[in-house]
Design an enzyme around this catalytic site. Structure first.
Site, PDB file in Angstrom:
ATOM      1  N   GLY A 173       0.681  -0.827  -0.374  1.00 20.44           N
ATOM      2  CA  GLY A 173       0.007  -0.299   0.201  1.00 20.44           C
ATOM      3  C   GLY A 173       0.669   0.940  -0.216  1.00 20.44           C
ATOM      4  O   GLY A 173       1.606   1.270   0.039  1.00 20.44           O
ATOM      5  N   GLU A 227       3.837   6.098  -7.785  1.00 27.16           N
ATOM      6  CA  GLU A 227       3.895   5.788  -9.587  1.00 27.16           C
ATOM      7  C   GLU A 227       4.720   4.324  -8.967  1.00 27.16           C
ATOM      8  O   GLU A 227       5.018   3.687 -10.721  1.00 27.16           O
ATOM      9  CB  GLU A 227       4.571   7.267 -10.310  1.00 27.16           C
ATOM     10  CG  GLU A 227       3.636   8.531 -10.729  1.00 27.16           C
ATOM     11  CD  GLU A 227       2.348   7.602 -11.855  1.00 27.16           C
ATOM     12  OE1 GLU A 227       2.940   6.518 -12.397  1.00 27.16           O
ATOM     13  OE2 GLU A 227       1.393   7.751 -11.770  1.00 27.16           O
ATOM     14  N   HIS A 245       4.700   1.551  -8.056  1.00 22.95           N
ATOM     15  CA  HIS A 245       3.234   0.633  -7.959  1.00 22.95           C
ATOM     16  C   HIS A 245       2.575   0.915  -8.826  1.00 22.95           C
ATOM     17  O   HIS A 245       1.983  -0.492  -9.395  1.00 22.95           O
ATOM     18  CB  HIS A 245       2.780   0.260  -7.075  1.00 22.95           C
ATOM     19  CG  HIS A 245       3.502   1.169  -5.371  1.00 22.95           C
ATOM     20  ND1 HIS A 245       3.318   2.291  -4.786  1.00 22.95           N
ATOM     21  CD2 HIS A 245       4.240  -0.063  -4.532  1.00 22.95           C
ATOM     22  CE1 HIS A 245       4.081   1.262  -3.782  1.00 22.95           C
ATOM     23  NE2 HIS A 245       4.201  -0.213  -3.575  1.00 22.95           N
ATOM     24  N   VAL A 277      11.001   3.619 -11.273  1.00 20.11           N
ATOM     25  CA  VAL A 277      10.782   4.659 -11.300  1.00 20.11           C
ATOM     26  C   VAL A 277      11.351   5.537 -10.572  1.00 20.11           C
ATOM     27  O   VAL A 277      11.014   5.465  -9.110  1.00 20.11           O
ATOM     28  CB  VAL A 277       8.717   4.721 -10.758  1.00 20.11           C
ATOM     29  CG1 VAL A 277       8.485   6.053 -10.822  1.00 20.11           C
ATOM     30  CG2 VAL A 277       8.393   3.974 -11.412  1.00 20.11           C
TER      31      VAL A 277
HETATM   32  P1  AMP Z   1       6.201  -2.615  -1.343  1.00 20.42           P
HETATM   33  O1  AMP Z   1       4.439  -1.585  -1.408  1.00 20.42           O
HETATM   34  O2  AMP Z   1       7.441  -1.601  -0.821  1.00 20.42           O
HETATM   35  O3  AMP Z   1       6.611  -3.816  -0.906  1.00 20.42           O
HETATM   36  O4  AMP Z   1       6.442  -2.983  -3.445  1.00 20.42           O
HETATM   37  C1  AMP Z   1       5.538  -3.749  -3.738  1.00 20.42           C
HETATM   38  C2  AMP Z   1       6.355  -3.628  -5.624  1.00 20.42           C
HETATM   39  O5  AMP Z   1       6.682  -2.456  -5.875  1.00 20.42           O
HETATM   40  C3  AMP Z   1       7.591  -4.546  -5.266  1.00 20.42           C
HETATM   41  O6  AMP Z   1       7.754  -5.128  -6.163  1.00 20.42           O
HETATM   42  C4  AMP Z   1       8.542  -3.403  -5.264  1.00 20.42           C
HETATM   43  O7  AMP Z   1       9.998  -3.943  -5.705  1.00 20.42           O
HETATM   44  C5  AMP Z   1       7.634  -2.072  -6.894  1.00 20.42           C
HETATM   45  N1  AMP Z   1       8.220  -0.794  -6.756  1.00 20.42           N
HETATM   46  C6  AMP Z   1       8.365   0.092  -4.658  1.00 20.42           C
HETATM   47  N2  AMP Z   1       9.055   1.159  -5.528  1.00 20.42           N
HETATM   48  C7  AMP Z   1       9.820   1.077  -6.791  1.00 20.42           C
HETATM   49  C8  AMP Z   1       9.978   2.189  -7.586  1.00 20.42           C
HETATM   50  N3  AMP Z   1      10.427   3.495  -7.469  1.00 20.42           N
HETATM   51  N4  AMP Z   1       9.396   1.991  -8.913  1.00 20.42           N
HETATM   52  C9  AMP Z   1       9.008   0.511  -9.466  1.00 20.42           C
HETATM   53  N5  AMP Z   1       8.259  -0.563  -8.189  1.00 20.42           N
HETATM   54  C10 AMP Z   1       8.763   0.118  -7.024  1.00 20.42           C
END
Ligand code: AMP
Length: 292
Positions: free
Chosen positions: A38, A42, A44, A183
């Site tokens: 959650g 951008e 996500h 991103v």
């Molecule tokens: P999280 O909510 O932090 O567990 O992230 C969920 C997913 O989003 C994971 O696969 C992360 O690697 C991806 N994610 C988080 N930040 C970024 C970002 N800046 N660019 C691309 N993917 C991201």
């Protein structure tokens, strides 16, 4: 193909989700899955858009997984706003938001864990003992609950991506892992839910992380081969931020995460830095100009 641009339906129970997805699967349609904690940004949403473009039905999970946080980490203060997250997803046309409760994921008596091996031992695994055990366990559970054909992960969490890939291969899980590039904010900082913890001053200082990676990338592209020189230069750039404390800065093999000393093929640079107590990670692929 489901209708785009609608409010996602929110389910909290696995049996409801399974029932909802039964028809999709039986109709031969594909399920794309984006696991998140959650506080969607951008980064996500780029994963969700890719899933939307490539799959018939899109499921996004929102679950702040307690078992991947260590003692004294930010589990309690991690941002949680299901309404705002659901709103962001409705613009893209997500079909299902799966927001399980803790007892749904870890019912009383839960006692089986995924213990990742070597891939999880270094870097984040060393700084955050037990972190990848929690990640691998919850991701395996979510895969089993959702049953996706394709699951989308960000390269932002590079080691996590490799740990998950290893698990999918080791356990013969019938799905494809789809990685997507990091991103970034306009000034280069990798988007992260944890950026919200930064004070304005520390947010400004946090630019040194991506600056060090971009510098290393330019150095390698113009012929620098010494990993030691690269790490030293990166550390000097990060040290320009007065409140930065480095956990690690490394140049590693992109498949094994083992440090390299001479850069003659593409490598991965990994870093973890605390800025005013907020722990941030980032990474980049460094590609020598002569490499294939
Ligand atoms: P999280 O909510 O932090 O567990 O992230 C969920 C997913 O989003 C994971 O696969 C992360 O690697 C991806 N994610 C988080 N930040 C970024 C970002 N800046 N660019 C691309 N993917 C991201």
């Amino acid at each position: 193909m489901s209708l785009h641009k609608h409010t996602p339906r929110i389910v909290t129970r696995t049996h409801e989700l399974r029932l909802a997805l039964k028809g999709v699967r039986e109709g031969g349609r594909t399920i794309g899955f984006v696991p998140t904690m959650g506080a969607l940004h951008e980064g996500h949403l780029s994963l969700v858009r890719a899933a939307r473009a490539e799959c018939d039905t899109v499921v996004v999970s929102i679950y702040v997984n307690p078992t991947q946080f260590g003692q004294g980490e930010d589990f309690d203060r991690y941002p949680r706003d299901l309404d705002a997250d659901t709103q962001r997803l409705s613009d893209i046309g997500v079909d299902w938001v799966f927001a399980p409760t803790d007892t749904e994921v870890y019912p009383p008596g839960f006692d089986t864990w995924v213990q990742p091996g070597k891939m999880a031992a270094s870097w984040e695994g060393k700084c955050r003992p037990g972190h990848f055990r929690g990640v691998a366990t919850v991701v395996l559970k979510l895969f089993s609950m959702v049953g996706p054909d394709r699951a989308y992960f960000g390269e932002k969490d590079y080691q996590q991506l490799l740990v998950i890939r290893r698990m999918v291969s080791d356990f013969n899980l019938p799905l494809t892992i789809c990685p997507h590039p990091t991103v970034r904010e306009p000034d280069g900082l990798a988007m992260s839910s944890r950026n919200a913890y930064l004070s304005p001053e520390h947010r400004r200082q946090a630019r040194v992380l991506s600056q060090s990676l971009f510098w290393a990338s330019e150095q390698v592209a113009s012929g620098e081969q010494s990993a030691e020189k690269l790490v030293t230069g990166m550390r000097q750039i990060i040290a320009k931020a007065p409140d930065a404390a480095i956990d690690y800065v490394a140049i590693v093999d992109p498949d094994t995460l083992v440090p390299v000393s001479t850069v003659t093929t593409p490598v991965q640079s990994l870093l973890a830095v605390r800025i005013g107590g907020v722990r941030l990670i980032d990474n980049a692929r460094l590609i020598p100009s002569a490499s294939p």
